[in-house]
Design an enzyme around this catalytic site. Structure first.
Site, PDB file in Angstrom:
ATOM      1  N   CYS A 160       0.518  -1.128   0.537  1.00 12.00           N
ATOM      2  CA  CYS A 160      -0.008  -0.345  -0.174  1.00 12.00           C
ATOM      3  C   CYS A 160       0.804   1.132   0.220  1.00 12.00           C
ATOM      4  O   CYS A 160       0.273   2.123  -0.510  1.00 12.00           O
ATOM      5  CB  CYS A 160      -0.884  -0.101   1.355  1.00 12.00           C
ATOM      6  N   ASP A 161       1.754   0.918   0.786  1.00  9.17           N
ATOM      7  CA  ASP A 161       3.335   2.419   0.598  1.00  9.17           C
ATOM      8  C   ASP A 161       2.785   2.887  -1.038  1.00  9.17           C
ATOM      9  O   ASP A 161       3.239   4.416  -1.524  1.00  9.17           O
ATOM     10  CB  ASP A 161       3.953   2.314   1.394  1.00  9.17           C
ATOM     11  N   ALA A 162       3.380   1.649  -1.739  1.00  9.23           N
ATOM     12  CA  ALA A 162       3.693   2.902  -3.450  1.00  9.23           C
ATOM     13  C   ALA A 162       1.977   3.405  -4.053  1.00  9.23           C
ATOM     14  O   ALA A 162       2.647   4.035  -4.532  1.00  9.23           O
ATOM     15  CB  ALA A 162       3.484   0.936  -4.351  1.00  9.23           C
ATOM     16  N   LEU A 163       1.203   3.605  -3.173  1.00  6.54           N
ATOM     17  CA  LEU A 163      -0.113   4.462  -3.576  1.00  6.54           C
ATOM     18  C   LEU A 163       0.166   5.976  -3.296  1.00  6.54           C
ATOM     19  O   LEU A 163       0.040   6.486  -3.977  1.00  6.54           O
ATOM     20  CB  LEU A 163      -1.180   3.666  -2.438  1.00  6.54           C
ATOM     21  N   PHE A 164       1.808   5.712  -2.336  1.00  5.38           N
ATOM     22  CA  PHE A 164       1.906   7.245  -2.400  1.00  5.38           C
ATOM     23  C   PHE A 164       3.303   7.677  -2.713  1.00  5.38           C
ATOM     24  O   PHE A 164       3.466   8.777  -3.288  1.00  5.38           O
ATOM     25  CB  PHE A 164       2.512   7.564  -1.002  1.00  5.38           C
TER      26      PHE A 164
END
Length: 375
Positions: A160-164
């Site tokens: 989910c970090d990738a979405l930042f």
């Protein structure tokens, strides 16, 4: 009971009520103090550089997103000087893993500089273009879906970090270069991550497939039986959503999806905010580490304040956002260092007054940048 005792009893009750009110009272924001705190944070961080892998890695990328947002809010040239200095020494490069979302986060700052720089040909966005083209259009092992493993590495943005890290860059690059194809690719890969990791019941994101609720895997739940939802992981997502919506055209066909997702997550973060204002590292099991954490809280505060400032969150929640900022501000040391930041990780862990990271400073600056805009 005589009149004297009754009088004393009434005074005690009055005292207890007044102190209870003070304990939950929301202090007004002194914007001069906010600006001063942000400047001290920048000065300290610039004097104490740190990164996980290289000066162009995701930790620096997140920090300089905060610096860019601070400049956007204040127009203080010390922020722009810091942005240009790092970009110059980085030679406008991304980090080297072309299929890893983390390694293009730094490009948000480069694009921001280009959008605010009057000199032509000052910024070199060719390395950013090279990365984005490879990232989106070349085959790689994750896209193949052949070896997902326990973490679920069968899509491009499997955590989910990738979405930042990548979507705000793609969105801003598409806007800046007037090339909507990058926005369309962003939406395609964003939906893959959303469909795998978003929990519609809890309205939060699992960090990766290890934490998707299955009911049998001990790694998928907290001791209290709740699902594992990491504060900073969800902070990455909701802060990224605010960045995306801030730069996205109002008439983009998929904008309603991002607004709906943002509103769902914002409502959840407000509903589970602890009384002292700071979110715990484990969102649904705050007792696991019963102290506030600044990087996740900073990203949540930025996103919620942005929502109020842009009409996506009701202004009645302004007090909750002020409470969060006041709590975050108390975690800043006298010298400007921002403490209570969980170290690099992928799930809820403890922090301390002395733990710090550059991305924590970035979250602090992002939060301050929107707090300054509150009525």
């Amino acid at each position: 009971m005589n009149k004297t005792i009754l009088s004393l009893f009434a005074i005690v009750l009055l005292f207890n009520c007044s102190t209870a009110q003070k304990a939950t009272e929301v202090k007004d924001i002194d914007k001069a103090q906010v600006k001063a705190a942000m400047e001290k944070a920048l000065e300290w961080q610039e004097a104490h550089p740190i990164f996980a892998i290289a000066p162009t890695d995701w930790t620096a990328g997140a920090y300089y997103v905060g610096v860019a947002r601070a400049h956007k809010a204040t127009k203080n040239m010390m922020y722009m000087a810091a942005l240009k200095n790092q970009a110059y020494w980085n030679n406008w490069q991304t980090y080297k893993r072309l299929h890893h979302a983390d390694d293009v986060a730094i490009s948000y700052s480069y694009i921001y500089i280009d959008r605010n720089e009057k000199r032509r040909n000052f910024v070199d966005l060719e390395p950013t273009k090279k990365f984005l083209d490879a990232h989106l259009y070349e085959d790689d092992s994750w896209k193949s879906g052949k070896n997902p493993g326990k973490e679920g590495k069968d899509i491009l943005w499997w955590w989910c970090d990738a979405l930042f890290m990548a979507p705000p860059v793609l969105n801003l690059y598409a806007k800046h270069t007037e090339q909507p194809k990058y926005l369309e690719e962003m939406h395609k890969f964003y939906m893959q991550t959303y469909n795998k990791l978003y929990d519609e019941e809890e309205q939060l994101f699992a960090r990766d497939m290890r934490f998707v609720w299955q009911g049998k895997d001990k790694d998928s739940k907290e001791p209290n039986g709740k699902k594992v939802f990491w504060s900073r992981g969800n902070g990455w997502v909701i802060a990224g959503l605010a960045l995306i919506l801030d730069d996205m055209s109002e008439d983009y066909e998929h904008r309603p999806f991002y607004e709906k997702l943002y509103k769902e997550m914002a409502a959840k973060m407000l509903a589970i905010q602890p009384e002292d204002g700071l979110w715990r590292t484990s969102l649904l099991s705050p007792e696991s580490y019963n102290h506030g954490e600044v990087s996740g809280s900073g990203f949540h505060t930025f996103a919620l304040a942005w929502g109020i400032n842009n009409g996506l969150v009701d202004k009645k929640h302004t007090s909750a956002v002020k409470k969060a900022w006041n709590a975050i501000a108390k975690c800043q040391h006298e010298d400007g260092r921002v403490g209570w930041v969980q170290n690099i990780g992928a799930f809820p862990e403890p922090a301390s007054a002395d733990s710090w990271q550059n991305f924590g400073t970035g979250a602090f600056l992002m939060a301050g940048s929107e707090i300054l805009k509150l009525d």
